[in-house]
Design an enzyme around this catalytic site. Structure first.
Site, short mmCIF file in Angstrom:
data_model
loop_
_atom_site.label_atom_id
_atom_site.label_comp_id
_atom_site.label_asym_id
_atom_site.label_seq_id
_atom_site.Cartn_x
_atom_site.Cartn_y
_atom_site.Cartn_z
CD GLN A 1 -6.90 -0.59 7.42
OE1 GLN A 1 -7.68 -1.52 7.53
NE2 GLN A 1 -5.63 -0.69 7.82
CB SER B 1 -2.28 -2.95 1.13
OG SER B 1 -1.30 -3.79 1.71
N GLY B 2 -2.44 -5.99 -0.28
CA GLY B 2 -2.81 -7.39 -0.16
C GLY B 2 -3.01 -7.88 1.26
CG HIS B 3 -0.40 -6.63 4.71
ND1 HIS B 3 -0.40 -6.35 6.04
CD2 HIS B 3 -0.03 -5.51 4.08
CE1 HIS B 3 -0.02 -5.07 6.21
NE2 HIS B 3 0.20 -4.55 5.04
CB THR C 1 11.07 -9.47 -11.89
OG1 THR C 1 12.13 -9.18 -12.80
CG2 THR C 1 10.44 -10.81 -12.23
CB CYS D 1 5.70 2.39 23.83
SG CYS D 1 6.06 3.41 25.23
N GLY E 1 0.81 -1.21 0.00
CA GLY E 1 0.00 0.00 0.00
C GLY E 1 0.85 1.26 0.00
CB THR E 2 3.98 2.10 1.82
OG1 THR E 2 3.40 1.75 3.08
CG2 THR E 2 4.89 3.29 1.98
CG ASN F 1 -4.87 3.65 9.71
OD1 ASN F 1 -5.14 4.71 9.14
ND2 ASN F 1 -3.82 3.52 10.50
N1 PLP Z 1 -2.67 3.07 4.23
C1 PLP Z 1 -3.43 2.66 5.25
C2 PLP Z 1 -4.72 3.35 5.54
C3 PLP Z 1 -3.01 1.59 6.04
O1 PLP Z 1 -3.76 1.19 7.08
C4 PLP Z 1 -1.77 0.97 5.75
C5 PLP Z 1 -1.26 -0.11 6.60
O2 PLP Z 1 -1.57 -0.20 7.77
C6 PLP Z 1 -1.04 1.44 4.65
C7 PLP Z 1 -1.51 2.49 3.92
C8 PLP Z 1 0.27 0.82 4.28
O3 PLP Z 1 0.08 -0.40 3.62
P1 PLP Z 1 1.29 -1.42 3.50
O4 PLP Z 1 1.52 -1.99 4.85
O5 PLP Z 1 0.81 -2.45 2.51
O6 PLP Z 1 2.44 -0.65 2.99
#
Ligand code: PLP
Length: 391
Positions: free
Chosen positions: A178, A198-200, A236, A324, A71-72, A150
């Site tokens: 999200q 994002s996949g995870h 790739t 923390c 996602g980032t 999130n």
């Molecule tokens: N954007 C949001 C709203 C998220 O909650 C997250 C991950 O928690 C991300 C972006 C980042 O995704 P990734 O962990 O796949 O880089």
């Protein structure tokens, strides 16, 4: 000890169906999707099938999907594409509650020649649309607004915002990491330019994501390299994970109805149970405009970390927006932007459910968390003073 996993906004379990779809491409079919030989061609075809599945979940065209590593990366690609393709524009608009993937990037750009407008939210996490619309200008290169938060789970009115921005010809990106898989997301209906997923977060593996880029949106690659992804993302492809993402999107489409009904009911049972049983417990986020799987509750006058540690001993996994976890002494920027008082922000816990959660698990948490809170409060000097106890 059984694990009760209620931290699905952090990451999700890989669905067995996803793993099954991936396995042949981690073992037998290791060819390069770009190769000319038919051994690679098998992989290339499966990659494109995955593209169709990802596109179908958000009602995009397959050609509008670019696979990324997370996602980032999707977020970074979108913002860079928007600013590089309009170098004359020097203004960026985003919100005060974005994930660090956008927040830290935009902060960086703010120190490197861009003017940034941070749109505030109110105490329920709802976006100030007048502020947003009041700051649009001909110099605005991109507006980036998350689809759903999130931490609080609050959903933003992306359809309405898109309508206004499109009418002004301003590039609109949404971080929907999200939202996708938890609520309906339809890019054709919305009309926005770019969207990250994002996949995870949807039961695919970590390390794979996608960026939707609407046909006709000016684009310039972030990862400059090979000709993969039609020259839009060098490198790739992570084929097995992409194939997993495709299967996960298929499953997400099938499970959407269950998330908005059964999972929502579980979330409500958890939330209502805790709010009823625990004094000085406050809900963070607007009740009726939230992701169906998320609840963020502040237990006043105690530390979120302490709650997490004690829940951990019972196998309960959740997150905290307090100190923390983020490596700092400050509560999360999201809770601060919402104006959650210090005494409550520090004791916040986010529970995020998935279709794998059960009523038995929810009952266990509702039963076992209140005594934990009571024990911690009895140790807390702030609580002991008694001034803060509800009568
Ligand atoms: N954007 C949001 C709203 C998220 O909650 C997250 C991950 O928690 C991300 C972006 C980042 O995704 P990734 O962990 O796949 O880089």
């Amino acid at each position: 000890m059984n694990i009760i996993y209620m931290d699905n906004n952090a990451t999700t379990k890989i669905a067995p169906e996803v793993l099954e779809a991936m396995m042949p491409y981690l073992t037998d079919y290791y060819g390069n999707a770009s190769s000319m030989h038919s051994f690679g061609g098998v992989v290339g075809r499966e990659l494109n099938a995955a593209r169709e599945k990802v596109a179908a979940l958000i009602n995009a065209e397959p050609g509008e999907i670019i696979f990324t590593s997370c996602g980032t990366e999707s977020d970074s690609t979108a913002i860079h594409a928007a600013i590089r393709s309009q170098p004359e524009k020097k203004h960026i608009i985003t919100t005060r509650v974005e994930h660090p993937a956008i927040k830290n990037l935009v902060e960086y750009l703010g120190k490197n020649g861009y003017r940034v407008t941070w749109v505030p939210v109110d105490k329920t996490g709802v976006l100030d649309l007048d502020y947003l619309y009041g700051h649009l200008s001909d110099d605005t290169a991109v507006v980036s607004i998350m689809w759903a938060n999130n931490e609080s789970g609050v959903i933003f009115p992306i359809d309405d915002i898109a309508e206004t921005l499109l009418a002004r010809g301003i590039v609109f990106h949404s971080d929907a990491v999200q939202a996708v898989g938890k609520i309906p997301v339809d890019v054709k209906k919305t009309g926005l330019n770019m969207l990250s997923l994002s996949g995870h977060k949807i039961h695919a593996p970590k390390g794979v994501g996608a960026l939707y880029v609407k046909k006709g949106t000016r684009f310039s690659p972030f990862m400059i390299g090979g000709h993969q992804e039609r020259n839009r993302r060098g490198g790739t492809e992570n084929t097995a994970s992409i194939i997993g993402l495709g299967r996960a999107c298929e499953l997400a489409g099938t499970h959407l109805a269950e998330i908005v009904t059964r999972v929502r009911a579980l979330r409500d049972r958890l939330e209502n149970g805790l709010l009823e049983k625990v004094p000085n417990a406050l809900l963070n986020g607007k009740k009726d405009a939230r992701l169906p799987n998320t609840t963020n509750i502040s237990f006043e006058y105690i530390e979120g970390e302490a709650i997490l540690l004690m829940m951990d001993q019972l196998g309960i996994c959740a997150s905290s927006g307090s100190a923390c976890t983020s490596g700092s002494l400050e509560p999360s920027h999201v809770l601060r932007a919402m104006g959650v008082p210090f005494t409550a922000a520090h004791g916040s816990v986010r529970f995020s459910l998935s279709t794998y959660n059960t009523e038995k698990e929810v009952n266990f948490v509702v039963e076992n968390l209140p005594p934990i809170i009571e024990r911690l409060r009895n140790m807390s000097p702030f609580w002991k003073e008694g001034a803060c106890k509800v009568q």
